[in-house]
Design a protein around this motif. Structure first.
Motif, mmCIF file in Angstrom:
data_model
loop_
_atom_site.group_PDB
_atom_site.id
_atom_site.type_symbol
_atom_site.label_atom_id
_atom_site.label_comp_id
_atom_site.label_asym_id
_atom_site.label_seq_id
_atom_site.Cartn_x
_atom_site.Cartn_y
_atom_site.Cartn_z
ATOM 1 N N PRO A 171 0.847 -1.183 0.000
ATOM 2 C CA PRO A 171 0.000 0.000 0.000
ATOM 3 C C PRO A 171 0.888 1.240 0.000
ATOM 4 O O PRO A 171 2.087 1.137 0.278
ATOM 5 C CB PRO A 171 -0.768 -0.100 1.313
ATOM 6 C CG PRO A 171 -0.356 -1.342 1.971
ATOM 7 C CD PRO A 171 0.772 -1.935 1.245
ATOM 8 N N GLU A 225 0.526 -6.463 -11.140
ATOM 9 C CA GLU A 225 -0.341 -6.982 -10.099
ATOM 10 C C GLU A 225 -0.526 -5.988 -8.946
ATOM 11 O O GLU A 225 -1.619 -5.715 -8.508
ATOM 12 C CB GLU A 225 0.249 -8.274 -9.565
ATOM 13 C CG GLU A 225 -0.807 -9.170 -8.986
ATOM 14 C CD GLU A 225 -0.177 -10.442 -8.469
ATOM 15 O OE1 GLU A 225 -0.636 -10.904 -7.440
ATOM 16 O OE2 GLU A 225 0.783 -10.935 -9.101
ATOM 17 N N ASN A 226 0.586 -5.454 -8.524
ATOM 18 C CA ASN A 226 0.504 -4.555 -7.378
ATOM 19 C C ASN A 226 1.120 -3.201 -7.669
ATOM 20 O O ASN A 226 1.549 -2.501 -6.779
ATOM 21 C CB ASN A 226 1.217 -5.176 -6.184
ATOM 22 C CG ASN A 226 0.363 -6.213 -5.535
ATOM 23 O OD1 ASN A 226 -0.841 -6.034 -5.396
ATOM 24 N ND2 ASN A 226 0.974 -7.311 -5.165
ATOM 25 N N ALA A 261 -2.911 -0.272 -9.304
ATOM 26 C CA ALA A 261 -3.571 -0.292 -8.012
ATOM 27 C C ALA A 261 -4.640 0.781 -7.960
ATOM 28 O O ALA A 261 -5.786 0.509 -7.656
ATOM 29 C CB ALA A 261 -2.559 -0.069 -6.913
ATOM 30 N N LEU A 262 -4.246 2.003 -8.292
ATOM 31 C CA LEU A 262 -5.206 3.083 -8.156
ATOM 32 C C LEU A 262 -6.252 3.070 -9.254
ATOM 33 O O LEU A 262 -7.384 3.460 -9.043
ATOM 34 C CB LEU A 262 -4.476 4.424 -8.135
ATOM 35 C CG LEU A 262 -3.740 4.662 -6.827
ATOM 36 C CD1 LEU A 262 -2.925 5.918 -6.902
ATOM 37 C CD2 LEU A 262 -4.718 4.741 -5.685
ATOM 38 N N GLU A 273 -6.941 0.335 -11.556
ATOM 39 C CA GLU A 273 -7.729 -0.890 -11.711
ATOM 40 C C GLU A 273 -8.798 -0.960 -10.650
ATOM 41 O O GLU A 273 -9.899 -1.430 -10.887
ATOM 42 C CB GLU A 273 -6.826 -2.119 -11.648
ATOM 43 C CG GLU A 273 -6.336 -2.515 -13.018
ATOM 44 C CD GLU A 273 -5.729 -3.903 -13.040
ATOM 45 O OE1 GLU A 273 -5.696 -4.557 -11.988
ATOM 46 O OE2 GLU A 273 -5.295 -4.313 -14.112
ATOM 47 N N MET A 274 -8.446 -0.462 -9.473
ATOM 48 C CA MET A 274 -9.461 -0.462 -8.425
ATOM 49 C C MET A 274 -10.608 0.462 -8.817
ATOM 50 O O MET A 274 -11.663 0.448 -8.224
ATOM 51 C CB MET A 274 -8.854 -0.022 -7.103
ATOM 52 C CG MET A 274 -8.125 -1.139 -6.396
ATOM 53 S SD MET A 274 -7.775 -0.669 -4.730
ATOM 54 C CE MET A 274 -6.024 -0.557 -4.758
ATOM 55 N N ARG A 275 -10.355 1.308 -9.783
ATOM 56 C CA ARG A 275 -11.420 2.171 -10.304
ATOM 57 C C ARG A 275 -11.875 1.689 -11.671
ATOM 58 O O ARG A 275 -12.465 2.442 -12.439
ATOM 59 C CB ARG A 275 -10.908 3.611 -10.381
ATOM 60 C CG ARG A 275 -10.779 4.198 -9.016
ATOM 61 C CD ARG A 275 -9.980 5.456 -9.007
ATOM 62 N NE ARG A 275 -10.106 6.082 -7.697
ATOM 63 C CZ ARG A 275 -9.445 5.701 -6.612
ATOM 64 N NH1 ARG A 275 -8.574 4.720 -6.682
ATOM 65 N NH2 ARG A 275 -9.646 6.291 -5.461
#
Lengths: 76, 587
Positions: free
Chosen positions: B146, B353-354, B359-360, B362-364
């Motif tokens: 994170p 992947e991370n 992260a920011l 794909e989460m959207r």
């Protein structure tokens, strides 16, 4: 559309302001009158997990998203 | 009893040998070092300890990338990892000439003694973090974590300081320093939780409040980074230097409905292509015009950026933000941003992947394989700050500065300047005379307390809403005092800031103590913004992070000088001081 969900349980929130203090993007704010933290703008969430880490009553819940394994909730 | 009534009655006075303001990397390190001298040390933060600092979000303490992460980085990123490898003299020279990548970025005008201290102490200071219970001092990697990468370093340091017997105060906002003649003898502020005015008397005070990147609209600094330390030091009469040197990071995500965050050195990013709103590549054009390309540049779109442009990414980064800003200025940006095209990045170059981008986004549900990503330069850090000598002592007796609030920036600088300032402040405090408040000090404190009372007692009004004013400051700074500067724009910016100062600040009010903190922040933000604009106007050349369109070249003949500013008879006064070229001079 976000693929994660954040929630602050208004019943469990004790109004300690901690999550609002640590939020780096003002995604969480604090309502001074109701004495409760609330999600102001979830689009601004960085998923940094700091609010989860500092909440003393586990009133903040997160579902979905990446980095689930890294959530460091302090031991009681 | 209401906040206002309670506040009127209570004032708490605390006494310490050393007061440390700010609990990021530099403040914590300073507090631990001062405590090692056996003195009474008080660490104060305006928010939760360590948690609201930018250190807790800062990657790259180690500037070190594990072998297992290497495949996911560009070919030459290893060079970034090995920034602190080599002899002390080599590291020193690197920092002096192209310190841009770790945030100095003003070639040849830095204090060479400070650079030498950082170059020689850094590795020791990093290894020493193990003594504070940090499991892996090299653990701040960008990938697969994170974004709060500093947590495993900051939290053990706080615990260690407390274990040593250090005292801490959270949610205590320092508003001003107490000055007696030529000496600082403590600070005043208020405690947000106990809702009372606080006076702290200290023989030595260390300011480690971080930078001021929040004065810009585009920034990825945490919301509390509002330049308070610069403002309180200025008001106390201390000298500040090089405030025009604001570092911008080109790789700041500018997608709507997405937080602003930087894209790390992932393999995906370094394979990407920069395009303007028309879909045209533009970096090559500026690079050729300005001689930014290395001799071995392939200019092949399929190569990673360092091979494509023939220079290490750390160096290229300094040119990317200039090229992007120029393109946006020429009206070829899309909503004040350019596009990072990642559609052609082959899967084997994409450790997604991370990764920060995915992260920011794909989460959207942002599909970077179909759409290019909006990016824009964002304010990252303030390379200038409170002027100190190589002992991190400011121009006033008893006042020290460390970290981004001090004369440099970057995590390596934070731990080195933290340790040094803590030690020298403690030495000073050991010999210094005890602090006693005089009649006139008490009067001054009473006056300041009344000001805070007045803010809490003022009726809410639309002109005085803090968050609106903050927004106006950010817009103004971005529009007029941004990445590329001209005299006429800086002048307009200053006029706009003065308008905010004269018309809006007198209307400020605070409904409660949370808002009172924001009120002080906004006052500080206006002051710091003016410092940046004034200094930027004063330096009539382009050097490192400070780029003037009307003076586009580095002028070593006239400008091997530092821009110093301080308050004099209520006005901001700027002057220059020649650089002491102890070991190295430009050719």
């Amino acid at each position: 559309m976000l693929d994660f969900k954040y929630e602050i349980d208004q019943g469990e929130c004790i109004g300690c302001e901690k999550c609002a203090e640590v939020c780096p993007t003002l995604a969480i704010d604090f309502d001074g009158e109701k004495k409760k933290a609330f999600i102001l703008d979830i689009d601004q969430c960085l998923v940094c997990h700091q609010c989860l880490e500092v909440c003393p009553v586990e009133a903040i819940r997160m579902e979905g998203g990446l980095w689930q394994d890294h959530i460091r909730v302090p031991k009681k | 009893m209401g906040d206002f009534a309670r506040f009127r009655e209570s004032r708490k006075t605390l006494i310490a040998d050393v007061l440390v303001i700010g609990s990021g990397m530099a403040g914590l390190r300073a507090a631990i070092e001062a405590k090692r001298s056996g003195l009474d040390v008080l660490l104060v933060d305006k928010s939760l300890l360590g948690r609201a600092s930018s250190s807790i979000y800062a990657g790259g303490l180690g500037l070190e990338i594990l072998p297992s992460h290497l495949p996911y980085h560009g070919a030459n990123v290893k060079k970034f990892a090995s920034y602190f490898n080599g002899t002390i003299e080599e590291i020193f020279k690197k920092m002096l000439e192209d310190g841009v990548s770790i945030g100095w970025g003003y070639p040849y005008i830095d204090n060479q003694r400070i650079l030498m201290t950082v170059a020689s102490d850094y590795k020791l200071r990093q290894e020493e973090l193990r003594d504070f219970g940090v499991e892996d001092p090299y653990s701040q990697h960008f990938i697969g974590r994170p974004v709060s990468m500093g947590v495993p370093i900051i939290l053990p340091m706080i615990a260690h300081f407390k274990k040593m017997g250090g005292k801490t105060m959270e949610k205590t906002v320092i508003t001003d320093l107490i000055r007696q003649g030529d000496r600082i003898v403590g600070a005043i502020g208020f405690d947000m939780d106990k809702k009372r005015f606080t006076v702290i008397l200290a023989k030595a005070t260390i300011i480690a409040t971080g930078g001021c990147a929040q004065v810009y609209k585009r920034t990825y600094s945490p919301t509390r980074i509002t330049g308070d330390g610069y403002a309180i030091a200025y008001r106390a009469g201390a000298e500040l230097w090089e405030m025009e040197m604001v570092a911008f990071c080109n790789w700041t995500i500018a997608e709507p409905q997405c937080p602003q965050w930087w894209i790390p050195f992932s393999y995906g990013r370094v394979s990407g292509k920069l395009r303007n709103a028309l879909g045209e590549p533009f970096f090559e054009k500026y690079a050729k015009e300005n001689g930014w390309l290395g001799p071995k540049a392939t200019l092949n779109e399929n190569d990673v950026m360092d091979i494509r442009y023939g220079k290490p990414l750390t160096e290229l980064d300094h040119y990317f933000w200039r090229a992007c800003s120029m393109e946006i200025r020429k009206g070829r940006g899309d909503n004040d941003a350019v596009l990072l095209d990642l559609r052609n990045v082959p899967d084997d170059r994409w450790y997604y992947e991370n990764d920060g981008i995915t992260a920011l986004n794909e989460m959207r549900n942002f599909d970077w394989k179909k759409k290019p990503l909006h990016i824009a330069p964002g304010a990252e850090k303030q390379a200038g700050g409170i002027y100190t000598d190589e002992y991190f002592k400011t121009s006033i007796e008893g006042l020290y500065a460390a970290g981004e609030a001090g004369p440099g920036v970057s995590i390596p600088f934070c731990i080195v300047s933290g340790a040094c300032s803590g030690r020298y402040a403690a030495w000073y405090a050991r010999e210094a005379a005890p602090v006693e408040l005089r009649e006139e000090d008490l009067k001054w404190i009473e006056k300041k307390q009344q000001e805070a009372r007045r803010l809490l007692g003022t009726e809410p009004n639309p002109a005085g809403e803090v968050r609106d004013i903050k927004k106006d400051i950010k817009e103004t700074m971005w529009k007029y005092v941004g990445t590329l500067r001209t005299e006429s724009e800086l002048r307009e910016g200053l006029q706009e800031l003065e308008r905010i100062e004269n018309e809006r600040l007198p209307k400020l009010f605070a409904r409660d103590f949370r808002e009172l903190r924001e009120v002080y922040e906004v006052v500080n933000m206006v002051l710091v913004s003016k410092m940046i604009a004034e200094s930027a106007m004063f330096r009539t050349e382009s050097r490192g992070l400070h780029q003037r369109m009307d003076y586009p070249t580095e002028d070593n003949l006239n400008w091997l000088k530092n821009v110093i500013l301080k308050v004099s008879k209520g006005r901001m006064r700027l002057f220059t001081r020649p650089v002491n070229l102890i070991w190295e001079s430009p050719e």
